[in-house]
Motif scaffolding. Structure first.
Motif, PDB file in Angstrom:
ATOM      1  N   LEU A  38      40.891  28.356  64.918  1.00  0.00           N
ATOM      2  CA  LEU A  38      40.387  28.841  63.633  1.00  0.00           C
ATOM      3  C   LEU A  38      39.208  28.022  63.142  1.00  0.00           C
ATOM      4  O   LEU A  38      38.309  28.521  62.481  1.00  0.00           O
ATOM      5  CB  LEU A  38      41.503  28.785  62.579  1.00  0.00           C
ATOM      6  N   CYS A  39      39.242  26.713  63.485  1.00  0.00           N
ATOM      7  CA  CYS A  39      38.224  25.808  62.970  1.00  0.00           C
ATOM      8  C   CYS A  39      37.343  25.256  64.094  1.00  0.00           C
ATOM      9  O   CYS A  39      36.259  24.742  63.834  1.00  0.00           O
ATOM     10  CB  CYS A  39      38.912  24.662  62.224  1.00  0.00           C
ATOM     11  N   GLY A  40      37.816  25.403  65.348  1.00  0.00           N
ATOM     12  CA  GLY A  40      37.063  24.845  66.465  1.00  0.00           C
ATOM     13  C   GLY A  40      37.398  23.401  66.775  1.00  0.00           C
ATOM     14  O   GLY A  40      36.657  22.727  67.483  1.00  0.00           O
ATOM     15  N   ASP A  41      38.523  22.907  66.245  1.00  0.00           N
ATOM     16  CA  ASP A  41      38.929  21.519  66.495  1.00  0.00           C
ATOM     17  C   ASP A  41      39.602  21.390  67.858  1.00  0.00           C
ATOM     18  O   ASP A  41      40.419  22.233  68.227  1.00  0.00           O
ATOM     19  CB  ASP A  41      39.941  21.049  65.437  1.00  0.00           C
ATOM     20  N   GLU A  42      39.243  20.343  68.573  1.00  0.00           N
ATOM     21  CA  GLU A  42      39.909  20.032  69.842  1.00  0.00           C
ATOM     22  C   GLU A  42      40.250  18.556  69.871  1.00  0.00           C
ATOM     23  O   GLU A  42      39.435  17.721  69.499  1.00  0.00           O
ATOM     24  CB  GLU A  42      38.998  20.377  71.026  1.00  0.00           C
ATOM     25  N   GLY A  63      35.536  18.068  66.270  1.00  0.00           N
ATOM     26  CA  GLY A  63      35.962  19.043  65.280  1.00  0.00           C
ATOM     27  C   GLY A  63      35.585  18.585  63.891  1.00  0.00           C
ATOM     28  O   GLY A  63      34.752  17.687  63.732  1.00  0.00           O
ATOM     29  N   CYS A  64      36.218  19.182  62.911  1.00  0.00           N
ATOM     30  CA  CYS A  64      35.860  18.902  61.522  1.00  0.00           C
ATOM     31  C   CYS A  64      36.329  17.499  61.115  1.00  0.00           C
ATOM     32  O   CYS A  64      37.112  16.857  61.809  1.00  0.00           O
ATOM     33  CB  CYS A  64      36.479  19.954  60.610  1.00  0.00           C
ATOM     34  N   SER A  65      35.852  17.051  59.975  1.00  0.00           N
ATOM     35  CA  SER A  65      36.167  15.703  59.512  1.00  0.00           C
ATOM     36  C   SER A  65      37.666  15.520  59.298  1.00  0.00           C
ATOM     37  O   SER A  65      38.210  14.453  59.575  1.00  0.00           O
ATOM     38  CB  SER A  65      35.418  15.397  58.210  1.00  0.00           C
ATOM     39  N   VAL A 126      44.205  26.487  54.809  1.00  0.00           N
ATOM     40  CA  VAL A 126      43.545  26.641  56.107  1.00  0.00           C
ATOM     41  C   VAL A 126      43.318  25.288  56.766  1.00  0.00           C
ATOM     42  O   VAL A 126      43.361  25.161  57.997  1.00  0.00           O
ATOM     43  CB  VAL A 126      42.194  27.387  55.938  1.00  0.00           C
ATOM     44  N   ARG A 127      43.091  24.258  55.949  1.00  0.00           N
ATOM     45  CA  ARG A 127      42.790  22.936  56.498  1.00  0.00           C
ATOM     46  C   ARG A 127      44.033  22.173  56.943  1.00  0.00           C
ATOM     47  O   ARG A 127      43.925  21.157  57.626  1.00  0.00           O
ATOM     48  CB  ARG A 127      42.021  22.082  55.486  1.00  0.00           C
ATOM     49  N   ILE A 128      45.208  22.634  56.525  1.00  0.00           N
ATOM     50  CA  ILE A 128      46.432  21.943  56.930  1.00  0.00           C
ATOM     51  C   ILE A 128      46.539  21.927  58.455  1.00  0.00           C
ATOM     52  O   ILE A 128      46.927  20.922  59.055  1.00  0.00           O
ATOM     53  CB  ILE A 128      47.678  22.597  56.280  1.00  0.00           C
TER      54      ILE A 128
HETATM   55 ZN    ZN Z   1      39.231  21.642  61.330  1.00  0.00          ZN
END
Ligand code: ZN
Length: 147
Positions: A38-42, A63-65, A126-128
């Protein structure tokens, strides 16, 4: 409250910009991978477990912060701890993220420290998934290392 939120934001950004324990461990350390499409985090988590203790831990990925800072804080929280304590910390974190009920089974002396900076994430469901990614990957690593 805004001062506290500023402090939390600083803690998260500090871990994002200067991640702790970032890197890899060679075999026989276990390596597990997780992704949050969903966020592109790996995230990849490397675990060196001996005699029921997490001797060393590293993470790599992008990925995101939130996802990267959470993984960085996680490595500090679990390094040197027994596998049982690590599971307790993970459970407490999931309770903080409101994805697990507090069943009173986590020992009172299990503390999250810096990780509490992520509690503001709960306001953004969504960030959880970003915050929990590294932890779920860690738990998979513990499961695969047990054999
Ligand atoms: Zn993320």
């Amino acid at each position: 409250m805004s001062n506290l939120e500023d402090l939390y934001r600083e803690v998260i950004l500090d871990h994002y910009r200067t991640p702790r324990n970032k890197g890899e461990l060679p075999p026989p350390a276990t390596c597990t991978e997780g992704a949050n499409p969903l966020c592109g985090d790996e995230i990849r988590i490397f675990l060196d477990i001996a005699d029921g203790v997490v001797r060393d831990v590293r993470f790599s990925g992008h990925g995101c912060s939130i996802s990267q800072a959470s993984a960085s804080m996680m490595t500090i929280a679990v390094k040197g701890k027994s596998v049982a304590d690590v599971r307790a910390v993970a459970k407490r974190f999931k309770q903080l993220m409101t994805i697990e009920e507090d069943d009173g089974k986590v020992p009172a002396d299990i503390r999250l420290g810096d990780i509490e900076a992520l509690q503001g994430v709960v306001k953004y469901p969504v960030r959880i998934k970003c915050a929990v990614l590294g932890w779920n990957t860690l738990l998979e690593g513990l499961d695969s290392a047990r054999t």
